[in-house]
Scaffold this motif. Structure first.
Motif, PDB file in Angstrom:
ATOM      1  N   ILE A  45      -6.673   9.729  -1.626  1.00  0.00           N
ATOM      2  CA  ILE A  45      -7.241   9.982  -0.279  1.00  0.00           C
ATOM      3  C   ILE A  45      -6.786   8.270   0.470  1.00  0.00           C
ATOM      4  CG2 ILE A  45      -9.233   9.777   1.127  1.00  0.00           C
ATOM      5  CD1 ILE A  45      -8.775  12.398  -0.440  1.00  0.00           C
ATOM      6  N   GLY A  46      -6.340   8.390   1.478  1.00  0.00           N
ATOM      7  CA  GLY A  46      -5.773   7.294   2.066  1.00  0.00           C
ATOM      8  C   GLY A  46      -6.491   7.216   3.483  1.00  0.00           C
ATOM      9  N   ILE A  47      -6.687   5.878   3.610  1.00  0.00           N
ATOM     10  CA  ILE A  47      -7.581   5.657   4.952  1.00  0.00           C
ATOM     11  C   ILE A  47      -6.859   4.181   5.703  1.00  0.00           C
ATOM     12  CG2 ILE A  47      -9.927   5.431   6.137  1.00  0.00           C
ATOM     13  CD1 ILE A  47     -10.996   6.378   3.518  1.00  0.00           C
ATOM     14  N   ALA A  48      -6.612   4.680   7.018  1.00  0.00           N
ATOM     15  CA  ALA A  48      -6.104   3.425   7.768  1.00  0.00           C
ATOM     16  C   ALA A  48      -5.930   4.184   9.235  1.00  0.00           C
ATOM     17  CB  ALA A  48      -4.766   3.101   7.159  1.00  0.00           C
ATOM     18  N   PRO A  49      -6.324   3.200  10.031  1.00  0.00           N
ATOM     19  CA  PRO A  49      -6.346   3.457  11.644  1.00  0.00           C
ATOM     20  C   PRO A  49      -4.826   3.158  11.978  1.00  0.00           C
ATOM     21  CG  PRO A  49      -7.328   1.495  11.409  1.00  0.00           C
ATOM     22  CD  PRO A  49      -7.198   1.999   9.869  1.00  0.00           C
ATOM     23  N   HIS A  50      -4.198   4.253  12.539  1.00  0.00           N
ATOM     24  CA  HIS A  50      -2.716   4.118  12.921  1.00  0.00           C
ATOM     25  C   HIS A  50      -1.833   3.474  12.310  1.00  0.00           C
ATOM     26  CE1 HIS A  50      -5.173   4.762  16.649  1.00  0.00           C
ATOM     27  NE2 HIS A  50      -5.805   3.479  16.590  1.00  0.00           N
ATOM     28  N   PRO A  51      -1.716   4.097  11.092  1.00  0.00           N
ATOM     29  CA  PRO A  51      -0.689   3.919  10.068  1.00  0.00           C
ATOM     30  C   PRO A  51       0.986   3.442  10.624  1.00  0.00           C
ATOM     31  CG  PRO A  51      -1.371   6.009   9.239  1.00  0.00           C
ATOM     32  CD  PRO A  51      -2.085   5.342  10.620  1.00  0.00           C
ATOM     33  N   SER A  52       1.426   2.511  10.196  1.00  0.00           N
ATOM     34  CA  SER A  52       2.616   2.275  10.833  1.00  0.00           C
ATOM     35  C   SER A  52       3.651   2.330   9.962  1.00  0.00           C
ATOM     36  CB  SER A  52       2.606   0.979  11.787  1.00  0.00           C
ATOM     37  OG  SER A  52       2.599  -0.045  11.135  1.00  0.00           O
ATOM     38  N   PHE A  53       3.434   2.619   8.739  1.00  0.00           N
ATOM     39  CA  PHE A  53       4.662   2.580   7.723  1.00  0.00           C
ATOM     40  C   PHE A  53       5.584   3.607   7.880  1.00  0.00           C
ATOM     41  CE2 PHE A  53       0.930   4.624   5.694  1.00  0.00           C
ATOM     42  CZ  PHE A  53       1.528   5.915   5.429  1.00  0.00           C
ATOM     43  N   THR A  54       7.107   3.404   7.005  1.00  0.00           N
ATOM     44  CA  THR A  54       7.623   4.335   6.993  1.00  0.00           C
ATOM     45  C   THR A  54       7.806   4.702   5.608  1.00  0.00           C
ATOM     46  OG1 THR A  54       9.465   2.676   6.903  1.00  0.00           O
ATOM     47  CG2 THR A  54       9.189   3.504   9.084  1.00  0.00           C
ATOM     48  N   GLY A  55       8.563   6.060   5.689  1.00  0.00           N
ATOM     49  CA  GLY A  55       8.479   6.353   4.108  1.00  0.00           C
ATOM     50  C   GLY A  55       7.704   7.476   3.949  1.00  0.00           C
ATOM     51  N   MET A  56       7.887   8.503   2.963  1.00  0.00           N
ATOM     52  CA  MET A  56       7.318   9.881   2.447  1.00  0.00           C
ATOM     53  C   MET A  56       6.012   9.587   1.564  1.00  0.00           C
ATOM     54  SD  MET A  56       8.836  12.100   4.502  1.00  0.00           S
ATOM     55  CE  MET A  56       8.188  13.538   3.506  1.00  0.00           C
ATOM     56  N   LEU A  57       4.994  10.259   2.153  1.00  0.00           N
ATOM     57  CA  LEU A  57       3.846   9.976   0.919  1.00  0.00           C
ATOM     58  C   LEU A  57       4.013  11.271   0.047  1.00  0.00           C
ATOM     59  CD1 LEU A  57       1.103   9.659   3.755  1.00  0.00           C
ATOM     60  CD2 LEU A  57       1.965   7.935   1.889  1.00  0.00           C
ATOM     61  N   ASN A  58       3.582  11.235  -1.001  1.00  0.00           N
ATOM     62  CA  ASN A  58       3.507  12.240  -2.017  1.00  0.00           C
ATOM     63  C   ASN A  58       2.594  13.482  -1.367  1.00  0.00           C
ATOM     64  OD1 ASN A  58       5.054  10.870  -3.731  1.00  0.00           O
ATOM     65  ND2 ASN A  58       3.545  10.290  -5.211  1.00  0.00           N
ATOM     66  N   GLU A  59       2.890  14.966  -1.988  1.00  0.00           N
ATOM     67  CA  GLU A  59       2.009  15.724  -1.557  1.00  0.00           C
ATOM     68  C   GLU A  59       0.755  15.733  -1.818  1.00  0.00           C
ATOM     69  OE1 GLU A  59       3.923  19.464  -2.883  1.00  0.00           O
ATOM     70  OE2 GLU A  59       5.887  19.289  -1.608  1.00  0.00           O
TER      71      GLU A  59
END
Length: 259
Positions: A45-59
């Motif tokens: 579970i990831g929690i962050a307002p307006h995440p701006s990172f690039t790259g793919m998250l695992n399924e």
């Protein structure tokens, strides 16, 4: 005395935690890139307002675009974990004492005794980095105060500051989900923290925060946590080892850091 593990930074520490604990449920507050949260191969579970990172998250990653305060106010975390409590959490959200303390309180409600909570940025390199206002040359905020507050107000917890680059990591275990002391004392705790002198704290950081190097002792501890599930029979033994071999004192006299 155990030799420190050379070259291990906070990412290496997180990798060790994932490897040895193999958490069924991992929670990360303040997701800044896929690197850390993608270490988890189970429920994440990831929690962050307006995440701006690039790259793919695992399924397996569920990402929530909101503040941690809003998430826990509106959601029952167990809805997203098939009813399982948190095994491992990383708190790296807003770098302010009261926000981080609130994050810990929210995470502890969904914990079991062997849950391990990590809090990043607890060893500021300069007093300026520890100020409450963001700094252009590096900023940890006043998160360091969490170690002080928990040792003072929750001596039942296992709390240790690890000296891993660049700005340390706080490890907390022996959690107690029903415990409401931090909720009851929240305003008092925040008022005490406001009295800390940043310059003196930084000049006496080793004495006050008592950081220790990440060593094979903690690998053994992580292995024991993995096998203990909901009981920590080895916790007292670990504390004795750390006290004798690494000379860490648990507990803290707040007056040593106050104005």
């Amino acid at each position: 005395m155990e030799e420190p593990m050379q070259g291990v930074d906070y990412i290496g520490l997180l990798e060790a935690l994932h490897r040895e604990i193999a958490p069924k449920v991992y929670v990360e507050i303040g997701v800044e890139s896929p690197t850390r949260i993608n270490m988890s191969s189970n429920v994440a579970i990831g929690i962050a307002p307006h995440p701006s990172f690039t790259g793919m998250l695992n399924e397996n990653v569920q990402m929530f675009d909101e503040t941690s305060a809003d998430f826990f106010l509106k959601n029952d975390l167990l809805r997203y974990t098939c009813g399982r409590p948190i095994d491992l959490a990383l708190l790296d959200g807003v770098h302010l004492f009261e926000n981080t303390l609130q994050d810990f309180m929210n995470v502890e409600k969904y914990s079991h005794p062997a849950t391990v909570v990590c809090i990043h940025d607890v060893l500021p390199q300069t007093a300026r980095m520890a100020m409450r206002e963001p700094q252009p040359d590096g900023w940890t905020g006043d998160v360091f105060g969490i170690a002080i507050a928990l040792r003072q107000h929750r001596p039942d917890l296992f709390v240790v500051v690890l000296n891993v680059p660049p700005t340390g990591m706080l490890l907390i275990s022996n959690l107690d989900a029903p415990n409401t002391k931090l909720h009851t004392d929240f305003q008092e705790i925040c008022a005490e923290h406001a009295c800390i002198d940043y310059e003196e704290m930084h000049s006496r950081q080793s004495e006050i925060l008592k950081p220790i190097d990440f060593s094979s002792i903690f690998i053994d501890y992580l292995k024991s946590v993995k096998s203990l599930n909901s009981e920590l029979r080895n916790l007292d033994r670990l504390k004795r080892i750390i006290k004798s071999d690494l000379r860490v004192q648990f507990g803290y006299d707040r007056q040593t850091a106050a104005r």
